[in-house]
Design a protein around this motif. Structure first.
Motif, PDB file in Angstrom:
ATOM      1  N   UNK A   1       0.824  -1.207   0.000  1.00 54.31           N
ATOM      2  CA  UNK A   1       0.000   0.000   0.000  1.00 54.31           C
ATOM      3  C   UNK A   1       0.861   1.262   0.000  1.00 54.31           C
ATOM      4  N   UNK A   2       0.291   2.328  -0.548  1.00 56.75           N
ATOM      5  CA  UNK A   2       0.933   3.640  -0.501  1.00 56.75           C
ATOM      6  C   UNK A   2      -0.142   4.711  -0.610  1.00 56.75           C
ATOM      7  N   UNK A   3       0.059   5.832   0.090  1.00 61.30           N
ATOM      8  CA  UNK A   3      -0.922   6.914   0.049  1.00 61.30           C
ATOM      9  C   UNK A   3      -0.342   8.206   0.588  1.00 61.30           C
ATOM     10  N   UNK A   4      -1.137   9.280   0.488  1.00 56.87           N
ATOM     11  CA  UNK A   4      -0.688  10.571   0.993  1.00 56.87           C
ATOM     12  C   UNK A   4      -1.904  11.459   1.229  1.00 56.87           C
ATOM     13  N   UNK A   5      -1.674  12.577   1.934  1.00 57.43           N
ATOM     14  CA  UNK A   5      -2.726  13.546   2.256  1.00 57.43           C
ATOM     15  C   UNK A   5      -2.237  14.953   1.921  1.00 57.43           C
ATOM     16  N   UNK A   6      -3.168  15.796   1.469  1.00 57.55           N
ATOM     17  CA  UNK A   6      -2.832  17.152   1.068  1.00 57.55           C
ATOM     18  C   UNK A   6      -3.864  18.127   1.626  1.00 57.55           C
ATOM     19  N   UNK A   7      -3.383  19.209   2.190  1.00 59.93           N
ATOM     20  CA  UNK A   7      -4.248  20.265   2.691  1.00 59.93           C
ATOM     21  C   UNK A   7      -4.643  21.165   1.527  1.00 59.93           C
TER      22      UNK A   7
END
Length: 318
Positions: free
Chosen positions: A261-267
């Motif tokens: 798995x891989x992921x990210x978050x952005x404001x």
């Protein structure tokens, strides 16, 4: 006739959620919430998918994410997780879901502790030899069920306790979470979650809101063949004290045993550096032992401003 009933139910749920959204999340309240441990994501699977949890049906792991995602296939589902944060802060989670003839019942416990912190004074800035700690705790009870063969609904009632200084300065309150998941098919789902609706937390003469949030997400599951599977999840999250956060995550599964798995978050804010974390990644292993299904998950988060975080969890269902 049946289709009309389905549509009416969905519209009613969406209408209620949008009312809550307009009442609670309409203003800018940056920096005014307490019990912010409720924002911490305890499960490595969710973290490594960029925290895009709204449309995922993951059993007992969903108790602190989307209560609608606790509709399990087997009789019992149990999850435990542990993560060691920066500054010796520890975070632990336990959840269990039971499948009955009248729906699904769950219980969850989440806690965070700073460990011992030495007290300092202007005269003894190297330490006084006395220590204190801060900790926060959540206990939740959940009910969920299928409204229809496609629509899942769930809610959680939770008790929140916060200790700022040992057991002297403390406060407690109650809150609820509400969630829905609509399954377009076995491969595609859409979820909405409204969390931390409750009274303020009061410390001495000060009062602060809980970090109420609204999240909307979509999940797709593509089966290439019997051995290869791809999952992707996206989500838009809004806390009452911050701008919107966009999350995205991907998972590759091999033979329903090994998962990467891989992921990210952005404001979502043009005026700020919008990356919440550089990325999160992890893996999972599924095993079957005497008709007990065992899942082991690990995640690694590469944070931009703070040190990296490792999480581990175990899930049993039978």
């Amino acid at each position: 006739m049946i289709l009309k009933m389905y549509i009416n139910k969905i519209l009613k749920i969406f209408f209620i959620i949008m009312i809550f959204h307009s009442l609670i999340l309409s203003g800018e309240k940056t920096g005014t919430t307490s019990a912010n441990f409720l924002k911490i994501s305890p499960l490595p699977k969710i973290v490594s998918l960029g925290n895009a949890y709204s449309a995922l049906n993951i059993g007992s792991g969903a108790l602190v994410y989307n209560p609608a995602g606790t509709c399990i296939k087997n009789s019992f589902d149990v999850s435990l997780s542990y993560n060691k944060w920066f500054g010796d802060i520890s975070n632990n989670y336990f959840g269990v879901v039971y499948k009955s003839n009248v729906g699904f019942f769950g219980m969850s416990i989440l806690n965070i502790s700073t460990g011992d912190i030495e007290i300092t004074t202007p005269e003894k800035y190297n330490g006084t030899g006395y220590y204190y700690n801060a900790k926060e705790f959540l206990f939740g009870l959940t009910y969920s069920d299928y409204f229809t063969d496609k629509l899942q609904f769930g809610f959680t009632t939770k008790f929140i306790k916060s200790y700022l200084f040992k057991n002297i300065y403390s406060s407690s309150t109650f809150a609820i979470d509400i969630g829905t998941i609509y399954n377009f098919s076995n491969n595609y789902s859409f979820g909405i979650t409204l969390k931390n609706l409750g009274n303020d937390i009061n410390y001495i003469n000060e009062s602060s809101n809980l970090p109420t949030s609204l999240s909307i997400g979509f999940c797709g599951n593509e089966n290439v063949n019997n051995f290869h599977n791809f999952l992707y999840a996206i989500q838009l999250l809004r806390y009452s004290d911050s701008k919107e956060i966009f999350s995205i995550g991907f998972e590759y599964g091999y033979n329903n045993i090994l998962f990467m798995r891989i992921g990210s978050r952005f404001l979502i804010d043009e005026k700020q550096d919008n990356q919440v974390e550089r990325f999160s990644t992890g893996f999972g292993i599924n095993l079957t032992i005497n008709k007990i299904y065992l899942k082991l998950d690990y995640s690694y988060s590469n944070n931009k401003w703070l040190s990296d975080v490792h999480r581990i969890s175990i899930n049993l269902n039978f």
